[in-house]
Write an enzyme that holds these catalytic residues in place. Structure first.
Site, mmCIF file in Angstrom:
data_model
loop_
_atom_site.group_PDB
_atom_site.id
_atom_site.type_symbol
_atom_site.label_atom_id
_atom_site.label_comp_id
_atom_site.label_asym_id
_atom_site.label_seq_id
_atom_site.Cartn_x
_atom_site.Cartn_y
_atom_site.Cartn_z
ATOM 1 N N ARG A 148 45.955 47.699 24.456
ATOM 2 C CA ARG A 148 47.222 46.863 24.320
ATOM 3 C C ARG A 148 46.964 45.361 24.243
ATOM 4 N NH1 ARG A 148 50.542 46.544 28.102
ATOM 5 N NH2 ARG A 148 49.062 47.359 29.350
ATOM 6 N N ILE A 149 46.304 45.061 25.385
ATOM 7 C CA ILE A 149 46.048 43.526 25.725
ATOM 8 C C ILE A 149 44.871 43.115 24.663
ATOM 9 C CG2 ILE A 149 45.208 41.834 27.363
ATOM 10 C CD1 ILE A 149 46.498 43.675 29.543
ATOM 11 N N ALA A 231 40.238 41.386 33.264
ATOM 12 C CA ALA A 231 40.426 42.951 33.440
ATOM 13 C C ALA A 231 40.445 43.102 34.935
ATOM 14 C CB ALA A 231 39.237 43.678 32.605
ATOM 15 N N ARG A 232 39.450 43.387 35.657
ATOM 16 C CA ARG A 232 39.359 43.734 37.004
ATOM 17 C C ARG A 232 38.167 42.965 37.378
ATOM 18 N NH1 ARG A 232 43.921 44.044 36.811
ATOM 19 N NH2 ARG A 232 45.395 45.355 37.647
ATOM 20 N N ASP A 257 39.710 35.444 35.598
ATOM 21 C CA ASP A 257 41.077 35.375 36.104
ATOM 22 C C ASP A 257 41.112 36.396 37.336
ATOM 23 O OD1 ASP A 257 43.857 34.570 36.265
ATOM 24 O OD2 ASP A 257 44.121 36.733 35.479
ATOM 25 N N GLU A 262 39.278 39.339 46.186
ATOM 26 C CA GLU A 262 40.470 38.392 45.792
ATOM 27 C C GLU A 262 41.374 38.121 47.044
ATOM 28 O OE1 GLU A 262 42.998 40.118 42.565
ATOM 29 O OE2 GLU A 262 41.275 39.806 41.033
ATOM 30 N N HIS A 281 43.913 35.451 39.425
ATOM 31 C CA HIS A 281 44.515 36.783 38.933
ATOM 32 C C HIS A 281 46.209 36.399 38.505
ATOM 33 C CE1 HIS A 281 44.519 41.567 39.307
ATOM 34 N NE2 HIS A 281 45.388 41.082 38.391
ATOM 35 N N ILE A 282 46.382 35.331 37.645
ATOM 36 C CA ILE A 282 47.696 35.076 36.946
ATOM 37 C C ILE A 282 47.949 35.407 35.763
ATOM 38 C CG2 ILE A 282 47.875 33.175 38.874
ATOM 39 C CD1 ILE A 282 46.948 31.292 36.516
ATOM 40 N N GLY A 283 47.201 36.445 35.145
ATOM 41 C CA GLY A 283 47.049 36.796 33.757
ATOM 42 C C GLY A 283 48.732 37.152 33.443
ATOM 43 N N ALA A 284 49.281 37.929 34.207
ATOM 44 C CA ALA A 284 50.719 38.643 33.693
ATOM 45 C C ALA A 284 51.679 37.578 34.278
ATOM 46 C CB ALA A 284 50.870 39.795 34.312
#
Ligand code: MLT
Length: 324
Positions: A148-149, A231-232, A257, A262, A281-284
């Site tokens: 999807r991404i 991703a992670r 990201d 974390e 971790h601000i992708g979304a």
């Protein structure tokens, strides 16, 4: 319903939940605290940054629903939850576009040295000659995890005149056709690694993908390439990446990201390197997307309470049964 809100979500959604339900807030709490707080809860709503472990699940005899306000399932013991009859629902629909957009934000920040330029300018320097970087157009954009991404990233790259190639865990002619329609050529992992000028990671973290980018893979990346991890953290061996960036000669820089470790107070050793861009971790975290995710969470919770969740769920919100 009795809800444990274990992550901060859109403020309007929190307000709506607190108006109609008994909500306990504990954002990003450690496991010991979650175990205590979940004791009488029926629903847990959360994002990344908390672990919904077997211990947390076992401490919640009344738990009916895990509502993941986003995509990733790597912070849930899915098999344990499902074995205990706890429903897991996620809300991935609105996070592809913000993550795809930030992928290009980080890519440009990395190769055009935006953060460094900003820092130097604030210090009174005008180092134009040192701040050159490559064009994206005409280069190969490689996507590991063209789902999807990743496919959205490929589509955006193709629109910018990049050659977009990608791989998926389960290739098929139908997947190849769908990707081709978006301007992405389906190939295999090794080819993506070898041919990409910009290697972008968009695959889920699991046993198979932990450290999928290790010292061996880094040593096979194209000369003068860049790595972007959206991703992670666990999909990259960050120790090996540090070694490649400081002692190797293939990878020129990396933007991450997501990180192996974390949270508040955690500083990655990669932060010491000038050719690395790091974000928390601000992708979304596009506000429009968070508003939509929040609205969907409230909607799904209402449906669960009324017993009509199945009627509302889209196929990508349903979490399939974990492999035995
Ligand atoms: C996700 O999996 O949806 C993203 O990583 C955003 C998050 O939950 O923090």
């Amino acid at each position: 319903m009795k809800i444990l809100l274990a992550s901060s979500i859109d403020p309007a959604a929190i307000k709506a939940l607190e108006k109609d339900h008994d909500v306990v807030r504990a954002f990003n709490a450690p496991e010991e605290q979650l175990v205590e707080l979940v004791a009488d809860r029926e629903v847990v709503i959360f994002r990344s940054g908390v672990m919904i472990s077997a211990a947390v699940l076992d401490a919640a005899p009344n738990l009916e629903l895990l509502l993941r306000a986003g995509s990733g399932l790597d912070n849930i013991d899915v098999a344990h939850a499902q074995a205990g009859g706890i429903r897991i629902v996620r809300v991935p629909g609105s996070s592809a576009q913000p993550v795809a957009e930030l992928t290009f934000g980080l890519l440009l920040a990395l190769v055009r040295k935006v953060a460094l330029a900003d820092r130097l300018l604030r210090e009174g320097h005008w180092p134009k000659a040192q701040l050159g970087g490559p064009l994206l157009a005409g280069k190969t954009l490689g996507i590991v995890g063209a789902g999807r991404i990743g496919s959205r990233v490929g589509e955006m790259g193709a629109a910018w005149g990049m050659r977009a190639i990608g791989c998926v865990d389960r290739p098929s002619p139908a997947v190849a056709d769908a990707l081709a329609e978006r301007g992405v050529a389906l190939t295999d992992f090794d080819t993506v690694v070898r041919e990409s000028d910009f290697l972008c990671l968009h695959l889920p973290l699991g046993e198979q993908t932990h450290h999928i980018v290790d010292a061996r893979v880094l040593s096979h990346m194209k000369d003068g390439s860049f790595l972007v991890n959206m991703a992670r953290g666990g999909v990259v061996d960050e120790h090996a990446l540090y070694t490649e960036l400081t002692e190797g000669d293939r990878v020129l820089g990396a933007a991450l990201d997501v990180h192996e470790h974390e949270g508040e107070g955690v500083i990655s050793p990669l932060g010491a390197l000038p050719n690395v861009v790091l974000t928390p971790h601000i992708g979304a975290m596009a506000l429009d997307s968070q508003r939509l995710i929040g609205e969907r969470v409230v909607e799904l919770l209402g449906a669960h309470e009324r017993g009509s969740l199945d009627e509302l769920l889209t196929s990508d919100e349903v979490v399939p049964a974990a492999a035995p």
